[in-house]
Scaffold this motif. Structure first.
Motif, mmCIF file in Angstrom:
data_model
loop_
_atom_site.group_PDB
_atom_site.id
_atom_site.type_symbol
_atom_site.label_atom_id
_atom_site.label_comp_id
_atom_site.label_asym_id
_atom_site.label_seq_id
_atom_site.Cartn_x
_atom_site.Cartn_y
_atom_site.Cartn_z
ATOM 1 N N ALA A 173 0.330 -0.921 0.412
ATOM 2 C CA ALA A 173 0.197 -0.307 0.017
ATOM 3 C C ALA A 173 1.345 0.930 0.044
ATOM 4 O O ALA A 173 1.128 2.235 -0.824
ATOM 5 N N ARG A 174 1.211 1.578 0.694
ATOM 6 C CA ARG A 174 2.723 2.060 0.735
ATOM 7 C C ARG A 174 3.739 2.892 -0.420
ATOM 8 O O ARG A 174 3.560 4.028 -0.883
ATOM 9 N N ALA A 175 4.355 1.443 -1.260
ATOM 10 C CA ALA A 175 4.454 1.219 -2.411
ATOM 11 C C ALA A 175 4.069 2.212 -3.410
ATOM 12 O O ALA A 175 4.653 2.879 -4.073
ATOM 13 N N LEU A 176 2.654 1.609 -3.654
ATOM 14 C CA LEU A 176 1.352 2.307 -4.465
ATOM 15 C C LEU A 176 1.096 3.461 -4.198
ATOM 16 O O LEU A 176 1.005 4.523 -5.354
ATOM 17 N N ASP A 177 1.315 4.319 -2.808
ATOM 18 C CA ASP A 177 0.734 5.723 -2.799
ATOM 19 C C ASP A 177 1.924 6.506 -3.260
ATOM 20 O O ASP A 177 1.929 7.787 -3.436
ATOM 21 N N ARG A 178 3.088 5.712 -3.233
ATOM 22 C CA ARG A 178 4.839 5.972 -3.328
ATOM 23 C C ARG A 178 4.662 6.793 -4.750
ATOM 24 O O ARG A 178 5.244 7.067 -5.530
ATOM 25 N N LEU A 179 4.175 5.748 -5.235
ATOM 26 C CA LEU A 179 4.230 5.638 -6.994
ATOM 27 C C LEU A 179 3.073 6.478 -7.514
ATOM 28 O O LEU A 179 3.431 7.069 -8.458
ATOM 29 N N ARG A 180 2.055 6.408 -7.436
ATOM 30 C CA ARG A 180 1.254 7.640 -7.697
ATOM 31 C C ARG A 180 1.789 8.410 -6.909
ATOM 32 O O ARG A 180 1.351 9.549 -8.453
ATOM 33 N N ALA A 181 2.298 9.410 -6.394
ATOM 34 C CA ALA A 181 2.254 10.728 -5.655
ATOM 35 C C ALA A 181 4.095 10.876 -6.895
ATOM 36 O O ALA A 181 3.439 11.931 -6.946
ATOM 37 N N TYR A 182 4.573 9.757 -7.208
ATOM 38 C CA TYR A 182 5.906 10.033 -7.874
ATOM 39 C C TYR A 182 4.967 10.217 -9.106
ATOM 40 O O TYR A 182 5.038 11.521 -9.813
ATOM 41 N N LEU A 183 4.173 9.452 -10.086
ATOM 42 C CA LEU A 183 3.601 9.660 -11.219
ATOM 43 C C LEU A 183 2.604 11.351 -11.351
ATOM 44 O O LEU A 183 2.394 11.683 -12.387
ATOM 45 N N VAL A 184 1.963 11.798 -10.219
ATOM 46 C CA VAL A 184 1.773 13.339 -10.071
ATOM 47 C C VAL A 184 2.359 14.712 -10.839
ATOM 48 O O VAL A 184 2.239 14.989 -11.093
ATOM 49 N N GLU A 185 3.761 13.906 -9.604
ATOM 50 C CA GLU A 185 5.029 14.648 -9.271
ATOM 51 C C GLU A 185 5.299 15.062 -11.131
ATOM 52 O O GLU A 185 5.562 16.017 -11.569
ATOM 53 N N SER A 186 5.555 13.817 -11.191
ATOM 54 C CA SER A 186 6.060 13.945 -13.205
ATOM 55 C C SER A 186 5.170 14.681 -14.102
ATOM 56 O O SER A 186 5.446 15.224 -15.104
ATOM 57 N N GLU A 187 3.986 14.456 -14.001
ATOM 58 C CA GLU A 187 3.155 14.710 -14.866
ATOM 59 C C GLU A 187 2.209 16.614 -14.559
ATOM 60 O O GLU A 187 2.372 17.356 -15.911
ATOM 61 N N HIS A 188 2.995 17.480 -13.125
ATOM 62 C CA HIS A 188 2.978 17.764 -12.824
ATOM 63 C C HIS A 188 4.344 18.677 -13.840
ATOM 64 O O HIS A 188 3.666 19.965 -13.996
ATOM 65 N N GLY A 189 5.342 18.004 -13.375
ATOM 66 C CA GLY A 189 6.479 18.886 -13.804
ATOM 67 C C GLY A 189 6.119 18.762 -15.564
ATOM 68 O O GLY A 189 6.700 20.369 -16.271
ATOM 69 N N GLN A 190 5.548 17.879 -16.271
ATOM 70 C CA GLN A 190 5.678 17.821 -17.602
ATOM 71 C C GLN A 190 4.510 19.189 -18.056
ATOM 72 O O GLN A 190 4.361 19.430 -19.215
ATOM 73 N N ALA A 191 3.721 19.423 -17.401
ATOM 74 C CA ALA A 191 1.963 20.290 -17.844
ATOM 75 C C ALA A 191 3.087 21.377 -17.711
ATOM 76 O O ALA A 191 2.096 22.518 -17.470
ATOM 77 N N GLY A 192 3.864 21.703 -16.409
ATOM 78 C CA GLY A 192 4.824 23.079 -16.816
ATOM 79 C C GLY A 192 4.662 23.892 -15.231
ATOM 80 O O GLY A 192 4.409 25.175 -15.753
ATOM 81 N N ARG A 193 3.692 23.501 -14.231
ATOM 82 C CA ARG A 193 3.366 23.527 -13.029
ATOM 83 C C ARG A 193 3.961 23.829 -12.362
ATOM 84 O O ARG A 193 4.626 23.271 -11.752
#
Length: 193
Positions: A173-193
């Motif tokens: 559960a912690r691993a999946l939460d961290r992976l989701r957070a990394y993906l959201v973080e990378s999507e925000h970085g790509q969107a220029g936010r």
């Protein structure tokens, strides 16, 4: 002479250590890359696991699920290598190495501008998965690999990793939460936010 015949007959009927281990090699290499981060490191990890298991081949052969036994050895070797590497002191900056790696990946991507890209996109996805798994602890990465990629249940994965079921579920559960957070973080970085 009479004792040699039954043992040779039983060895012919049952597979040898090398036969069983070699049958697991492709799967172990794929999982070791996810744990170690690179193909070369994965080869070293699998080789070290082979040496550890070859020291006591009867334990490996007697185990009801040889892949699980071998995966545990690979996971332990990868964790030990990671700990050893953390103690190493870097001599030079890694900027030159990253630039060479990026140039090599860019050359392959330009080969297929239309439909099929020669597997570059799939390889890029594999590299991204390895990068994300590398940001997790070895236990978390091991549980995610066993449950989400290899298809084991939480109970089976907990038994393989020799932890309680609740511990395995918490790590996942912690691993999946961290992976989701990394993906959201990378999507925000790509969107220029």
């Amino acid at each position: 002479m009479a004792d040699a015949t039954p043992s040779s007959a039983s060895s012919a009927a049952s597979p040898t250590f090398d036969e069983v281990f070699c049958g697991l090699l492709p799967r172990l290499y794929r999982r070791a890359v996810m744990l170690a981060g690179s193909r070369q490191s994965a080869e070293d990890v699998v080789h070290e696991a082979y040496l550890k298991l070859a020291a006591r081949p009867q334990r490996f052969l007697a185990h009801p699920e040889p892949y699980a036994y071998a995966f545990t050895a690979v996971l332990n070797v990868a964790r030990d290598a990671y700990r050893k590497d953390r103690r190493q002191v870097l001599v030079d900056a890694m900027e030159g190495v990253e630039e060479v790696g990026a140039g090599g990946a860019g050359g392959g991507a330009g080969a297929g501008p239309g439909g099929w890209d020669g597997g570059v996109e799939r390889r890029h996805a594999e590299i991204e998965a390895v990068r994300l798994l590398g940001r997790l602890s070895h236990r978390q990465a091991g549980i995610v690999i066993l449950v989400d990629l290899d298809g084991y249940t939480i109970d089976q994965a907990a038994k393989i990793m020799k932890v309680h079921r609740g511990t395995a579920a918490r790590h996942r559960a912690r691993a999946l939460d961290r992976l989701r957070a990394y993906l959201v973080e990378s999507e925000h970085g790509q969107a220029g936010r």
